[in-house]
Design an enzyme around this catalytic site. Structure first.
Site, PDB file in Angstrom:
ATOM      1  N   GLY A 121       3.964   1.433   2.050  1.00 31.49           N
ATOM      2  CA  GLY A 121       4.360   0.045   1.741  1.00 31.49           C
ATOM      3  C   GLY A 121       5.634   0.024   0.905  1.00 31.49           C
TER       4      GLY A 121
ATOM      5  NE  ARG B 157      23.750   1.847  -7.588  1.00 35.79           N
ATOM      6  CZ  ARG B 157      23.812   2.051  -8.898  1.00 35.79           C
ATOM      7  NH1 ARG B 157      22.739   2.477  -9.547  1.00 35.79           N
ATOM      8  NH2 ARG B 157      24.935   1.817  -9.557  1.00 35.79           N
TER       9      ARG B 157
ATOM     10  CB  VAL C  44      18.043  10.031  -4.183  1.00 32.96           C
ATOM     11  CG1 VAL C  44      18.159  11.274  -3.303  1.00 32.96           C
ATOM     12  CG2 VAL C  44      16.645   9.929  -4.786  1.00 32.96           C
TER      13      VAL C  44
ATOM     14  NE  ARG D 146       0.904   1.843   4.885  1.00 35.58           N
ATOM     15  CZ  ARG D 146       1.009   0.577   4.465  1.00 35.58           C
ATOM     16  NH1 ARG D 146       1.046  -0.413   5.329  1.00 35.58           N
ATOM     17  NH2 ARG D 146       1.070   0.307   3.177  1.00 35.58           N
TER      18      ARG D 146
ATOM     19  CG  ASP E 171      -2.652   9.172  -2.967  1.00 33.68           C
ATOM     20  OD1 ASP E 171      -2.822   9.974  -3.877  1.00 33.68           O
ATOM     21  OD2 ASP E 171      -3.316   9.185  -1.909  1.00 33.68           O
TER      22      ASP E 171
ATOM     23  CB  THR F 148       2.984   2.067  -4.438  1.00 32.62           C
ATOM     24  OG1 THR F 148       1.934   1.103  -4.236  1.00 32.62           O
ATOM     25  CG2 THR F 148       2.548   3.007  -5.541  1.00 32.62           C
TER      26      THR F 148
ATOM     27  CG  ASP G 173      -0.954  -0.885  -4.242  1.00 30.99           C
ATOM     28  OD1 ASP G 173      -0.721  -2.106  -4.202  1.00 30.99           O
ATOM     29  OD2 ASP G 173      -1.139  -0.189  -3.229  1.00 30.99           O
TER      30      ASP G 173
ATOM     31  CG  ASP H 212      -2.231   3.238  -5.829  1.00 35.16           C
ATOM     32  OD1 ASP H 212      -1.049   3.606  -6.002  1.00 35.16           O
ATOM     33  OD2 ASP H 212      -2.726   3.061  -4.702  1.00 35.16           O
TER      34      ASP H 212
ATOM     35  CG  MET I 119      -1.234  -7.520  -1.946  1.00 34.63           C
ATOM     36  SD  MET I 119       0.292  -6.964  -1.159  1.00 34.63           S
ATOM     37  CE  MET I 119       0.030  -7.573   0.502  1.00 34.63           C
TER      38      MET I 119
ATOM     39  NE  ARG J  17      -3.052   0.968  -0.096  1.00 38.00           N
ATOM     40  CZ  ARG J  17      -2.503   1.560   0.941  1.00 38.00           C
ATOM     41  NH1 ARG J  17      -3.190   2.454   1.615  1.00 38.00           N
ATOM     42  NH2 ARG J  17      -1.284   1.281   1.304  1.00 38.00           N
TER      43      ARG J  17
ATOM     44  CE  LYS K 175     -10.769 -22.240 -19.993  1.00 42.99           C
ATOM     45  NZ  LYS K 175      -9.617 -22.142 -20.622  1.00 42.99           N
ATOM     46  CE  LYS K 176     -11.939 -33.260 -18.746  1.00 38.23           C
ATOM     47  NZ  LYS K 176     -12.011 -33.211 -20.174  1.00 38.23           N
TER      48      LYS K 176
ATOM     49  NE  ARG L 265      -7.915 -27.989  -2.715  1.00 34.71           N
ATOM     50  CZ  ARG L 265      -8.930 -28.829  -2.918  1.00 34.71           C
ATOM     51  NH1 ARG L 265     -10.090 -28.374  -3.346  1.00 34.71           N
ATOM     52  NH2 ARG L 265      -8.778 -30.126  -2.707  1.00 34.71           N
TER      53      ARG L 265
ATOM     54  CD  GLN M 155       0.557 -10.052  -4.833  1.00 34.78           C
ATOM     55  OE1 GLN M 155      -0.118  -9.669  -5.757  1.00 34.78           O
ATOM     56  NE2 GLN M 155       0.045 -10.262  -3.629  1.00 34.78           N
ATOM     57  NE  ARG M 156       4.732  -4.028   0.782  1.00 30.93           N
ATOM     58  CZ  ARG M 156       3.882  -3.889   1.792  1.00 30.93           C
ATOM     59  NH1 ARG M 156       2.589  -3.918   1.578  1.00 30.93           N
ATOM     60  NH2 ARG M 156       4.312  -3.709   3.006  1.00 30.93           N
TER      61      ARG M 156
HETATM   62  P1  ADP Z   1       1.401   5.083   0.563  1.00 32.84           P
HETATM   63  O1  ADP Z   1       2.380   6.206   0.558  1.00 32.84           O
HETATM   64  O2  ADP Z   1       1.986   3.798   0.067  1.00 32.84           O
HETATM   65  O3  ADP Z   1       0.096   5.456  -0.106  1.00 32.84           O
HETATM   66  P2  ADP Z   1       0.112   5.396   3.171  1.00 32.84           P
HETATM   67  O4  ADP Z   1      -1.206   5.832   2.621  1.00 32.84           O
HETATM   68  O5  ADP Z   1       0.094   4.407   4.290  1.00 32.84           O
HETATM   69  O6  ADP Z   1       1.074   4.733   2.082  1.00 32.84           O
HETATM   70  O7  ADP Z   1       0.871   6.722   3.635  1.00 32.84           O
HETATM   71  C1  ADP Z   1       2.186   6.645   4.148  1.00 32.84           C
HETATM   72  C2  ADP Z   1       2.377   7.705   5.184  1.00 32.84           C
HETATM   73  O8  ADP Z   1       2.264   9.011   4.579  1.00 32.84           O
HETATM   74  C3  ADP Z   1       1.349   7.747   6.314  1.00 32.84           C
HETATM   75  O9  ADP Z   1       1.594   6.787   7.317  1.00 32.84           O
HETATM   76  C4  ADP Z   1       1.560   9.147   6.851  1.00 32.84           C
HETATM   77  O10 ADP Z   1       2.724   9.222   7.646  1.00 32.84           O
HETATM   78  C5  ADP Z   1       1.797   9.933   5.561  1.00 32.84           C
HETATM   79  N1  ADP Z   1       0.528  10.520   5.131  1.00 32.84           N
HETATM   80  C6  ADP Z   1      -0.524   9.897   4.554  1.00 32.84           C
HETATM   81  N2  ADP Z   1      -1.555  10.756   4.358  1.00 32.84           N
HETATM   82  C7  ADP Z   1      -1.136  11.943   4.822  1.00 32.84           C
HETATM   83  C8  ADP Z   1      -1.746  13.246   4.923  1.00 32.84           C
HETATM   84  N3  ADP Z   1      -2.987  13.467   4.502  1.00 32.84           N
HETATM   85  N4  ADP Z   1      -0.999  14.241   5.461  1.00 32.84           N
HETATM   86  C9  ADP Z   1       0.253  14.022   5.895  1.00 32.84           C
HETATM   87  N5  ADP Z   1       0.874  12.837   5.844  1.00 32.84           N
HETATM   88  C10 ADP Z   1       0.195  11.806   5.316  1.00 32.84           C
HETATM   89  O1  F6P Z   2       0.215  -0.445  -0.989  1.00 34.55           O
HETATM   90  C1  F6P Z   2       0.908  -1.660  -1.081  1.00 34.55           C
HETATM   91  C2  F6P Z   2       0.133  -2.763  -0.401  1.00 34.55           C
HETATM   92  O2  F6P Z   2       0.869  -3.962  -0.490  1.00 34.55           O
HETATM   93  C3  F6P Z   2      -1.295  -2.972  -0.913  1.00 34.55           C
HETATM   94  O3  F6P Z   2      -1.322  -3.693  -2.137  1.00 34.55           O
HETATM   95  C4  F6P Z   2      -1.925  -3.700   0.245  1.00 34.55           C
HETATM   96  O4  F6P Z   2      -3.327  -3.482   0.267  1.00 34.55           O
HETATM   97  C5  F6P Z   2      -1.254  -3.066   1.435  1.00 34.55           C
HETATM   98  O5  F6P Z   2      -0.052  -2.453   0.977  1.00 34.55           O
HETATM   99  C6  F6P Z   2      -0.910  -4.041   2.533  1.00 34.55           C
HETATM  100  O6  F6P Z   2      -0.437  -3.320   3.604  1.00 34.55           O
HETATM  101  P1  F6P Z   2       0.328  -4.002   4.837  1.00 34.55           P
HETATM  102  O7  F6P Z   2       1.725  -4.284   4.413  1.00 34.55           O
HETATM  103  O8  F6P Z   2       0.256  -2.963   5.895  1.00 34.55           O
HETATM  104  O9  F6P Z   2      -0.411  -5.261   5.165  1.00 34.55           O
END
Ligand code: ADP
Ligand code: F6P
Length: 319
Positions: free
Chosen positions: A11, A21, A23, A72, A103, A125, A127, A129, A169, A171, A213-214, A243, A251-252
């Site tokens: 994402g 930039r 890098v 991805r 990750d 990211t 997230d 995370d 968001m 995840r 509180k309203k 609502r 958010q992205r």
């Molecule tokens: P993020 O990097 O934001 O966590 P993803 O989990 O979708 O996003 O991973 C991004 C890309 O990284 C995947 O589409 C894939 O190409 C690669 N990737 C993810 N997991 C693995 C893995 N176990 N081994 C090799 N490549 C991976």
């Molecule tokens: O990892 C970033 C993120 O925006 C998460 O917060 C969310 O769950 C996911 O990606 C959404 O993925 P997509 O853009 O494929 O809908």
């Protein structure tokens, strides 16, 4: 090392461009060539590789998204996909790779490292995370976007004396909800890392009403439940006018905050310097504000928790 590559994967997040930039400019400053790889591992496998110059990254530090595009790619999770990517890197004369992503992207970088190819990961990211680093690039901007939305929603919540459920968001992580909820003065914050009972959320709303509180705002991390279903439940089981707003991909996007631009500039540059020092298989990050390099294996095996102190504080302040 004479020539390195850089890609963005997973994402997108605000600040990725600032990292690209950094890098490119650090590598050229250090006398190296840089190649940009489009569309993450998908573009790598297809050989979508272009030479980058100082001018290629002009005018992007303030732009959200990523000029290298992102994707991805399931195929890169397979040994054959990884070998094909490695071949493309060799054909292009690339000797080291900076991977900007989350990750999942680091698992791809780790796979290349295990095949003997030098890689460094930069945490990008919204997230937040990823363990073993202070924050990920894009998190601060996403939180500010969510706060801006919560502030606006609060205006109409006050006018109409309504209860709003705002889904953000993250995840499987509750960081965006926790930070945006705390800074936005939410009455309840629901995050996946802390189990909750909907009855307790209702009791808290009732306590607020009995104090006069309203209106109320409940911030829900997407990993903690479906905002629509929570809103529906509250509508059916309380007398509140409810609502629901799902903030989604807003958010992205958007210009990165100064915090994200500076973090991205530092980490992009740090990643290049690590490669130059012959270091591989690590994430470039900051820990307690100091530049660090942590083994991917450690990143993958370290449990990640939300800031319990902040969560406790949010509960006290929204009593
Ligand atoms: P993020 O990097 O934001 O966590 P993803 O989990 O979708 O996003 O991973 C991004 C890309 O990284 C995947 O589409 C894939 O190409 C690669 N990737 C993810 N997991 C693995 C893995 N176990 N081994 C090799 N490549 C991976
Ligand atoms: O990892 C970033 C993120 O925006 C998460 O917060 C969310 O769950 C996911 O990606 C959404 O993925 P997509 O853009 O494929 O809908």
């Amino acid at each position: 090392m004479k020539r390195i590559g850089v890609l963005t994967s997973g994402g997108d997040s605000p600040g990725m461009n600032a990292a690209v930039r950094a890098v490119v400019r650090t590598a050229i400053y250090s006398g190296m060539e840089v190649a940009g790889i489009y569309r993450g591992y998908s573009g790598l496998m297809n050989g979508e590789i272009v030479d980058m110059t100082l001018g290629s990254v002009a005018d992007i530090i303030q732009r959200g998204g990523t000029i290298l595009y992102t994707a991805r790619c399931e195929e890169f999770k397979t040994p054959d996909g990884q070998k094909q990517g490695l071949e493309r890197l060799k054909q292009a004369g690339i000797e080291g790779l900076v991977v900007i992503g989350g990750d999942g992207s680091f698992h791809g970088a780790q796979a290349l490292h295990n095949l003997g190819f030098p890689t460094i990961g930069v945490p990008g990211t919204i997230d937040n995370d990823i363990p073993c680093c202070d924050t990920t690039i894009g998190f601060d901007t996403a939180v500010n976007t969510a706060i801006d939305a919560i502030d606006k929603i609060r205006d109409t919540a006050t006018s109409h004396e309504r209860t709003y459920v705002v889904q953000v968001m993250g995840r499987n992580a509750g960081d965006i909800a926790l930070y945006a909820g705390l800074a936005g003065g939410a009455e309840s914050i629901l995050i996946p890392e802390v189990p909750y009972k909907i009855e307790e959320v209702i009791q808290k709303l009732d306590r607020g009403v009995s104090r006069g509180k309203k209106h109320s705002i409940i911030v829900v991390a997407e990993g903690a439940g479906n905002g629509m279903e929570i809103g529906q439940y509250l509508s059916e089981h309380t007398g509140f006018d409810v609502r629901v707003t799902v903030l989604g991909h807003i958010q992205r996007g958007g210009p990165p905050s100064s915090t994200d631009r500076i973090l991205a500039s530092q980490l992009g540059s740090h990643a290049v310097n690590l490669l130059r020092e012959g270091i591989s298989g690590k994430m470039a990050g900051t820990q307690n504000g100091v530049l660090s390099a942590v083994d991917f294996d450690t990143v993958f095996t370290t449990p990640r928790k939300p800031d319990e102190r902040l969560y406790g504080l949010s509960s006290i302040l929204s009593i």
